[in-house]
Design an enzyme around this catalytic site. Structure first.
Site, PDB file in Angstrom:
ATOM      1  N   ASP A   1      -3.840   4.073   2.640  1.00  7.26           N
ATOM      2  CA  ASP A   1      -5.276   3.914   2.924  1.00  7.26           C
ATOM      3  C   ASP A   1      -5.615   2.500   3.419  1.00  7.26           C
ATOM      4  O   ASP A   1      -6.792   2.174   3.607  1.00  7.26           O
ATOM      5  CB  ASP A   1      -6.123   4.274   1.692  1.00  7.26           C
ATOM      6  CG  ASP A   1      -5.918   3.306   0.538  1.00  7.26           C
ATOM      7  OD1 ASP A   1      -5.032   2.416   0.639  1.00  7.26           O
ATOM      8  OD2 ASP A   1      -6.621   3.422  -0.489  1.00  7.26           O
TER       9      ASP A   1
ATOM     10  N   GLU B   1      -8.715 -21.190 -15.078  1.00  2.00           N
ATOM     11  CA  GLU B   1      -9.088 -21.847 -13.818  1.00  2.00           C
ATOM     12  C   GLU B   1     -10.325 -22.675 -14.105  1.00  2.00           C
ATOM     13  O   GLU B   1     -11.312 -22.145 -14.625  1.00  2.00           O
ATOM     14  CB  GLU B   1      -9.394 -20.804 -12.751  1.00  2.00           C
ATOM     15  CG  GLU B   1      -9.799 -21.440 -11.429  1.00  2.00           C
ATOM     16  CD  GLU B   1     -10.650 -20.529 -10.556  1.00  2.00           C
ATOM     17  OE1 GLU B   1     -10.502 -20.576  -9.340  1.00  2.00           O
ATOM     18  OE2 GLU B   1     -11.479 -19.770 -11.104  1.00  2.00           O
TER      19      GLU B   1
ATOM     20  N   HIS C   1      -5.100 -17.079  -3.824  1.00  6.17           N
ATOM     21  CA  HIS C   1      -5.936 -16.247  -2.948  1.00  6.17           C
ATOM     22  C   HIS C   1      -7.186 -17.000  -2.490  1.00  6.17           C
ATOM     23  O   HIS C   1      -7.973 -16.460  -1.726  1.00  6.17           O
ATOM     24  CB  HIS C   1      -6.341 -14.975  -3.698  1.00  6.17           C
ATOM     25  CG  HIS C   1      -7.198 -15.274  -4.884  1.00  6.17           C
ATOM     26  ND1 HIS C   1      -6.748 -15.996  -5.972  1.00  6.17           N
ATOM     27  CD2 HIS C   1      -8.494 -14.989  -5.144  1.00  6.17           C
ATOM     28  CE1 HIS C   1      -7.726 -16.138  -6.831  1.00  6.17           C
ATOM     29  NE2 HIS C   1      -8.805 -15.535  -6.361  1.00  6.17           N
ATOM     30  N   ASP C   2      -7.391 -18.222  -2.992  1.00  2.00           N
ATOM     31  CA  ASP C   2      -8.568 -19.015  -2.606  1.00  2.00           C
ATOM     32  C   ASP C   2      -8.218 -20.177  -1.681  1.00  2.00           C
ATOM     33  O   ASP C   2      -9.115 -20.936  -1.280  1.00  2.00           O
ATOM     34  CB  ASP C   2      -9.239 -19.619  -3.849  1.00  2.00           C
ATOM     35  CG  ASP C   2      -9.939 -18.586  -4.716  1.00  2.00           C
ATOM     36  OD1 ASP C   2     -10.302 -17.513  -4.197  1.00  2.00           O
ATOM     37  OD2 ASP C   2     -10.123 -18.854  -5.915  1.00  2.00           O
TER      38      ASP C   2
ATOM     39  N   ASP D   1     -10.798 -16.696 -15.108  1.00  2.00           N
ATOM     40  CA  ASP D   1     -11.538 -17.110 -13.921  1.00  2.00           C
ATOM     41  C   ASP D   1     -12.652 -18.107 -14.273  1.00  2.00           C
ATOM     42  O   ASP D   1     -13.381 -17.895 -15.254  1.00  2.00           O
ATOM     43  CB  ASP D   1     -12.161 -15.853 -13.289  1.00  2.00           C
ATOM     44  CG  ASP D   1     -12.708 -16.077 -11.901  1.00  2.00           C
ATOM     45  OD1 ASP D   1     -11.921 -16.429 -11.015  1.00  2.00           O
ATOM     46  OD2 ASP D   1     -13.925 -15.880 -11.714  1.00  2.00           O
TER      47      ASP D   1
ATOM     48  N   ASP E   1      -6.167 -10.873 -14.737  1.00  3.31           N
ATOM     49  CA  ASP E   1      -7.257 -11.768 -14.373  1.00  3.31           C
ATOM     50  C   ASP E   1      -8.458 -11.396 -15.243  1.00  3.31           C
ATOM     51  O   ASP E   1      -8.842 -10.225 -15.302  1.00  3.31           O
ATOM     52  CB  ASP E   1      -7.605 -11.589 -12.893  1.00  3.31           C
ATOM     53  CG  ASP E   1      -7.997 -12.884 -12.226  1.00  3.31           C
ATOM     54  OD1 ASP E   1      -8.833 -13.596 -12.802  1.00  3.31           O
ATOM     55  OD2 ASP E   1      -7.476 -13.171 -11.139  1.00  3.31           O
TER      56      ASP E   1
ATOM     57  N   ASP F   1       0.840  -1.197   0.000  1.00  5.93           N
ATOM     58  CA  ASP F   1       0.000   0.000   0.000  1.00  5.93           C
ATOM     59  C   ASP F   1       0.881   1.255   0.000  1.00  5.93           C
ATOM     60  O   ASP F   1       1.515   1.556   1.008  1.00  5.93           O
ATOM     61  CB  ASP F   1      -0.894  -0.048   1.250  1.00  5.93           C
ATOM     62  CG  ASP F   1      -1.643   1.252   1.483  1.00  5.93           C
ATOM     63  OD1 ASP F   1      -1.843   2.007   0.510  1.00  5.93           O
ATOM     64  OD2 ASP F   1      -2.031   1.504   2.641  1.00  5.93           O
TER      65      ASP F   1
ATOM     66  N   ASP G   1      -2.052  -1.130  -3.705  1.00  6.91           N
ATOM     67  CA  ASP G   1      -2.346  -0.358  -4.921  1.00  6.91           C
ATOM     68  C   ASP G   1      -1.249  -0.567  -5.966  1.00  6.91           C
ATOM     69  O   ASP G   1      -0.241  -1.234  -5.699  1.00  6.91           O
ATOM     70  CB  ASP G   1      -2.532   1.126  -4.587  1.00  6.91           C
ATOM     71  CG  ASP G   1      -1.469   1.635  -3.632  1.00  6.91           C
ATOM     72  OD1 ASP G   1      -0.286   1.292  -3.855  1.00  6.91           O
ATOM     73  OD2 ASP G   1      -1.810   2.338  -2.660  1.00  6.91           O
TER      74      ASP G   1
HETATM   75  O1  ISL Z   1     -12.117 -22.809  -4.361  1.00  8.55           O
HETATM   76  C1  ISL Z   1     -13.294 -22.809  -4.630  1.00  8.55           C
HETATM   77  C2  ISL Z   1     -14.063 -24.051  -4.914  1.00  8.55           C
HETATM   78  O2  ISL Z   1     -13.535 -25.144  -4.205  1.00  8.55           O
HETATM   79  C3  ISL Z   1     -14.008 -21.556  -4.561  1.00  8.55           C
HETATM   80  O3  ISL Z   1     -13.549 -20.919  -3.394  1.00  8.55           O
HETATM   81  C4  ISL Z   1     -13.788 -20.557  -5.664  1.00  8.55           C
HETATM   82  O4  ISL Z   1     -14.838 -19.674  -5.588  1.00  8.55           O
HETATM   83  C5  ISL Z   1     -13.769 -21.120  -7.056  1.00  8.55           C
HETATM   84  O5  ISL Z   1     -12.617 -21.832  -7.167  1.00  8.55           O
HETATM   85  C6  ISL Z   1     -13.754 -20.035  -8.136  1.00  8.55           C
HETATM   86  O6  ISL Z   1     -12.756 -19.079  -7.911  1.00  8.55           O
HETATM   87  C7  ISL Z   1     -12.678 -17.927  -8.704  1.00  8.55           C
HETATM   88  O7  ISL Z   1     -13.925 -17.332  -8.996  1.00  8.55           O
HETATM   89  C8  ISL Z   1     -14.657 -16.786  -7.900  1.00  8.55           C
HETATM   90  C9  ISL Z   1     -13.797 -15.919  -6.974  1.00  8.55           C
HETATM   91  O8  ISL Z   1     -14.486 -15.726  -5.776  1.00  8.55           O
HETATM   92  C10 ISL Z   1     -12.456 -16.553  -6.681  1.00  8.55           C
HETATM   93  O9  ISL Z   1     -11.662 -15.692  -5.908  1.00  8.55           O
HETATM   94  C11 ISL Z   1     -11.825 -16.880  -8.006  1.00  8.55           C
HETATM   95  O10 ISL Z   1     -10.502 -17.362  -7.890  1.00  8.55           O
HETATM   96  C12 ISL Z   1     -15.771 -15.966  -8.501  1.00  8.55           C
HETATM   97  O11 ISL Z   1     -15.245 -15.046  -9.414  1.00  8.55           O
END
Ligand code: ISL
Length: 559
Positions: free
Chosen positions: A30, A257, A326-327, A204, A103, A26, A34
């Site tokens: 804030d 993904e 991040h998931d 995504d 993304d 950052d 960024d």
């Molecule tokens: O990991 C998952 C399923 O087991 C979910 O957490 C995830 O939402 C899914 O993999 C899809 O992820 C992507 O699309 C989502 C977003 O929330 C996630 O951050 C992204 O990586 C919706 O856009």
């Protein structure tokens, strides 16, 4: 020109570093990361030896799902900066040999996107941009589907007088890929960013874009209805069209993904000859001890992990191995040990990440062994998915302690706490109030403390990425499982005929905090030189692996 992509498959030679911008750095105080913050840290990224950065969404967004709900595809959210800042980022990255991958979130927009607002009002050409349906005869939702974030996938819109479909949050309406106009708009968006100098896209939830039917789904506990939209025929056609019309002419890379993907499906999506995606992000190897979106855990088995890894490593043309995103929870807290063996297990997992075939993805903070969050209650959690799973567990009357145990293990916020750059208050991430709490262990686990320490997790990541960059076998050689127990795995990376000068590699890993014997058959040549040892082994005559040990042996090529 149209063949540019196949002429230079640069992604086959590099490691991709994922940035989750809000938690990276950052610059303006804030509390939210960024673009200026990223620019200020580019040397720290380049110094790892990676070749590209995947940026999680930086587009304007109401943040129902932290940027994965986009309200304008062709701009930067003012909290992150401006398009001019983005151009500066691309140029500054290029100066350091780093490419930028955007993304691309095109399954859904935000409900605040201008397309959705026009669609609500039935304004052409947007009327059919989304999946609108009247209520069922009883007045309820059009079908029985449930979404990724739990609950019905339908929300009624008063203005239009119909329900709209959303596989994720109600603020993430799904686009309608039966409308050719939608795909044309998506192409314009992709060209907009390619013209600004990006080198590709991380796409995504790409395999669920097209809904073949809106009929009721088969009974299932979670994500009911998925059989109607996972990897449909039309989806494959859409991917080929995007590749032909947009990606190949620009020499751009597309890594998708995909969810609920079995091996044949993954092969179809990423098979080089079919010209759909170049590489695929799948999940199953991170769920060998998890159920229910990773929110319920059961005992880990290294044998199961090797079998899952082998699936993609052997079955796919070009895998994208990764251990964090991040998931996902932090890998050292998941398959490692974030207590006594924190450092050694983080390094062992680094050895795993860097000795698999394909384009590896490293998530911010993984290179310093960041751990899961230390939150003590749900009030500190921001993630929409975690909150919805909590609501479901409450309905199922799961006792509070067990509920928190599972939520804390599975929450996506585990990976979303700010990057720990230093031991200072604010962790060098911000001078303000961080949007998500900073882990108290930043005083011990941080980049500054590891910068000049040759035994640090960071030093090992640098070393491992350098080893991989110099090794054709590690990047593209064949993957052969050697053996596995509940605790340990061994696999071999075998040089392709043209790469025999590099030799073969045998990798041995212990996933437990105990010393474990290994079968002598795993080591075929006790005279093989030690390529890497995390416990200072002088030779390959090994009968047992130390806790969380990683050992890499180099052998003359069998090719
Ligand atoms: O990991 C998952 C399923 O087991 C979910 O957490 C995830 O939402 C899914 O993999 C899809 O992820 C992507 O699309 C989502 C977003 O929330 C996630 O951050 C992204 O990586 C919706 O856009």
């Amino acid at each position: 020109m149209a063949q540019a992509a196949s002429e230079d498959p640069w992604w086959e030679d590099c490691v991709v570093y994922q940035i989750y911008p809000r938690s990276f750095s950052d610059a303006d105080g804030d509390g939210l990361g960024d673009l200026a913050g990223i620019i200020g840290r580019l040397d720290a990224i380049a110094d790892l030896g990676v070749g590209a950065i995947w940026l999680s969404p930086i587009y304007p967004s109401p943040d129902a799902d932290n940027g994965y709900d986009i309200s304008d595809y062709c701009d930067v959210d003012p909290r992150y900066g401006t398009l001019a800042d983005f151009d500066r980022l691309v140029a500054a990255a290029r100066d350091r040999g780093l490419r930028i991958i955007m993304d691309l979130v095109i399954n859904h927009t935000s409900d605040e996107h201008a397309w959705f607002q026009a669609s609500r009002r039935r304004e052409d050409p947007y009327t059919d941009f989304y999946l609108w349906r009247p209520p069922n005869p009883e007045g309820g939702p059009p079908n029985n589907w449930t979404g990724f974030f739990q609950g019905s996938t339908w929300t009624f819109d008063e203005l239009r007088g119909e329900y709209y479909l959303h596989l994720f949050d109600r603020k993430q309406p799904d686009l309608n890929y039966d409308s050719p106009a939608v795909l044309e708009r998506v192409k314009e968006v992709m060209r907009f960013w390619l013209d600004r100098g990006v080198s590709g896209f991380r796409c995504d939830v790409i395999n669920i874009l097209h809904k073949a039917s809106l009929a009721d789904g088969r009974p299932r506990l979670i994500v009911r209805g998925r059989e109607h939209y996972v990897s449909t025929e039309r989806l494959h056609a859409i991917l080929r069209e995007l590749r032909r019309d947009v990606l190949d002419p620009a020499g751009a890379f597309a890594i998708g993904e995909s969810v609920f993907t079995d091996l044949p499906m993954a092969q179809e999506l990423s098979d080089a000859g079919r010209r759909e995606l170049h590489a695929l992000i799948t999940f199953e190897h991170l769920e060998v001890d998890r159920l229910f979106h990773r929110y319920v855990s059961y005992p880990f088995s290294a044998r199961r992990l090797l079998a899952r890894l082998a699936h993609d490593q052997q079955g796919l043309d070009w895998p994208a191995p990764y251990l964090e995103s991040h998931d996902q929870p932090r890998i050292v807290s998941h398959y490692g040990d974030d207590g006594r063996y924190w450092r050694r297990s983080a390094i062992m997992l680094g050895v795993l990440a860097m000795t698999l075939r394909g384009t590896p993805l490293v998530y911010q903070g993984q290179e310093i062994g960041m751990t899961n969050f230390d939150f003590t209650g749900l009030d500190e959690v921001d993630d929409v998915e975690t909150r919805n799973v909590d609501a479901l567990m409450r309905r199922l009357k799961i006792p509070a302690r067990l509920r928190w145990h599972w939520l804390a293990e599975g929450s996506r916020d585990n990976a979303r706490t700010p990057v720990q750059w230093s031991a200072e208050p604010g962790a060098g991430f911000t001078t303000g109030r961080p949007w998500l709490p900073i882990n108290a262990n930043h005083r011990r686990i941080n980049r500054a403390a590891q910068e000049h320490d040759p035994d640090s997790v960071l030093a090992w990541y640098r070393r491992l990425i350098a080893l991989r960059s110099a090794s054709a076998t590690l990047r593209r050689g064949a993957f052969e499982p050697v053996g596995a127990t509940r605790a340990c795995v061994a696999y071999r990376r075998v040089a392709a005929p043209g790469d025999s000068a590099d030799g073969d590699y045998t990798v041995l890993l212990n996933f437990t905090a105990q010393r474990r014997r290994i079968p002598c058959s795993w080591i075929t040549d006790v005279a093989a030189p030690v390529g890497l040892s995390t416990v200072g082994r002088p030779h390959a005559a090994v009968a047992a692996l130390e806790p969380f040990e990683a050992l890499v042996l180099r052998q003359r090529s069998s090719a």
